[in-house]
Design a protein around this motif. Structure first.
Motif, short mmCIF file in Angstrom:
data_model
loop_
_atom_site.label_atom_id
_atom_site.label_comp_id
_atom_site.label_asym_id
_atom_site.label_seq_id
_atom_site.Cartn_x
_atom_site.Cartn_y
_atom_site.Cartn_z
N ALA A 53 28.18 42.29 33.13
CA ALA A 53 28.46 43.00 34.38
C ALA A 53 29.41 42.22 35.28
O ALA A 53 30.22 42.82 36.00
N VAL A 92 26.23 41.50 41.31
CA VAL A 92 26.83 41.86 42.59
C VAL A 92 26.54 40.79 43.63
O VAL A 92 27.41 40.42 44.42
N ILE A 102 32.67 44.51 36.78
CA ILE A 102 32.82 44.96 38.17
C ILE A 102 34.28 44.95 38.60
O ILE A 102 34.81 45.94 39.13
N LYS A 103 34.94 43.82 38.43
CA LYS A 103 36.34 43.71 38.86
C LYS A 103 37.22 44.71 38.11
O LYS A 103 38.15 45.30 38.68
N PHE A 145 28.26 49.86 36.46
CA PHE A 145 29.12 50.08 37.61
C PHE A 145 30.24 51.08 37.35
O PHE A 145 31.05 51.36 38.23
N PHE A 176 27.73 49.29 45.16
CA PHE A 176 27.27 48.05 44.53
C PHE A 176 26.18 47.39 45.38
O PHE A 176 25.14 46.97 44.87
N SER A 224 26.08 55.03 40.03
CA SER A 224 27.37 54.62 40.57
C SER A 224 28.19 55.82 41.03
O SER A 224 28.71 55.86 42.14
N GLU A 245 32.18 49.59 46.71
CA GLU A 245 31.53 48.36 47.13
C GLU A 245 30.18 48.65 47.79
O GLU A 245 29.20 47.94 47.53
#
Length: 264
Positions: free
Chosen positions: A223, A57, A227-228, A18, A179, A157, A176
C-alpha cells in the motif's frame, strides 16, 4: 488459510485499497479462486487485513496525523466516521452475509464501473483544495457516502472520494480526505470484528496470529507504493480508466459465475 494464501491476499489488499476498484471485492474473489473457506476466521481476516494497508496512510502523512496542535483535524475525522460506526453496528450480520457473495461483487463491480465512466463530468468547478477547508458538516456527509461501501464491490475509496467531490472538493483533496477517514473507520471495524470473534470463539491460535500478522505486513508495504501511484493517476486521468477496468472485471466475473468456474 495458510501463509502463502495470506501473502497473496495481502498483496491484493495493498494494491486495491486506495484504488476505486474495491479491495474487499477483489479479496472475496481471490479467496474464492484460492479455495479459501468462508469460516469465521477468514471473515475476520478479510476486514482486519485492511488495517495494514490503512496504516500506510499514517506513515505517509505522519506530520498531519501527529500534529496535535491541529485538533480540528481529529474532530473532523471523528465526525465523519460516525455514520460508518452506527450503520456497521446495526447491520453487522447483514454485512457479513454479503462478504460471502461473489454475485454481489460482480454486480456492484459492473454498476460501479459504469458510474465511474461518467463521474468526472458530474462534479465540476471544485472549491475546496485541502483538508483545512472541509467543514464538519461536509465531513459528516462524506462519512455517509463512505457507508455505501459496506456493500462488497462498491469500493470505500470510490464512495468517499465521490462524496468529497459532491461536497466541492477537488479530486486530489477528496482522495486525501478519503485516506485519512479510512484510518479510524478500519481501525474501528477491525477492533469490533476481532472482539466479536474472540467473544464467540475464544482467542486466536498462534497460527492464526501469524497469518494475520504476515498478511497485514504485506498489505502495509504494498500500500505504501500504491498510494502515490493512485494520486498521480487520479490527477492525470480521473476515474474513467478505473471505470473501464471495473466494467471488464464485472463482465468477466458474471461469465465465470454463469459457467460455474466461480462459486456464488
Amino acid at each position: 488459510m495458510n501463509i502463502v494464501q495470506s501473502v497473496i491476499i495481502g498483496i491484493v489488499e495493498g494494491i486495491t485499497e486506495f484504488i476505486p476498484i474495491s479491495s474487499t471485492g477483489h479479496m472475496i474473489i481471490a479467496e474464492k479462486l484460492l479455495n479459501i473457506g468462508d469460516d469465521a476466521f477468514n471473515t475476520v481476516f478479510t476486514v482486519a487485513i485492511q488495517l495494514g494497508a490503512i496504516l500506510s496512510v499514517v506513515v505517509l502523512y505522519w506530520k498531519k496525523f501527529f500534529d496535535f496542535s491541529r485538533w480540528q483535524f481529529y474532530v473532523k475525522l471523528a465526525v465523519a466516521v460516525v455514520p460508518a460506526l452506527v450503520i456497521g453496528f446495526l447491520f453487522s450480520s447483514k454485512i457479513d452475509d454479503l462478504l460471502e457473495s461473489s454475485i454481489t461483487v460482480a454486480i456492484t463491480m459492473l454498476a460501479g464501473g459504469i458510474i465511474l465512466l461518467f463521474i468526472d463530468n458530474v462534479f465540476k468547478n471544485p472549491e475546496i483544495h485541502n483538508e483545512r477547508e472541509v467543514s464538519y458538516t461536509k465531513g459528516f456527509i462524506i462519512g455517509i457516502w463512505q457507508c455505501i461501501a459496506m456493500i462488497p464491490g462498491v469500493s470505500r475509496s470510490a464512495a468517499s472520494i465521490i462524496g468529497g467531490m459532491q461536497q466541492k472538493l477537488t479530486r486530489s483533496a477528496a482522495a486525501e480526505f478519503s485516506f485519512f477517514l479510512a484510518v479510524p473507520t478500519m481501525l474501528a471495524a477491525t477492533v469490533y470484528k476481532i472482539f466479536k470473534y474472540i467473544k464467540q470463539y475464544g482467542a486466536f491460535t498462534s497460527d492464526q496470529i501469524k497469518i494475520l500478522t504476515i498478511g497485514n505486513i504485506v498489505a502495509f508495504v504494498v500500500a505504501l507504493l500504491a498510494i502515490k501511484f493512485f494520486i498521480t493517476m487520479l490527477k492525470k486521468y480521473g476515474f474513467r480508466m478505473w471505470g473501464i477496468y471495473r466494467v471488464l472485471v464485472g463482465i468477466i466475473l458474471l461469465i465465470m459465475l454463469w459457467t460455474g468456474y466461480l462459486k456464488p
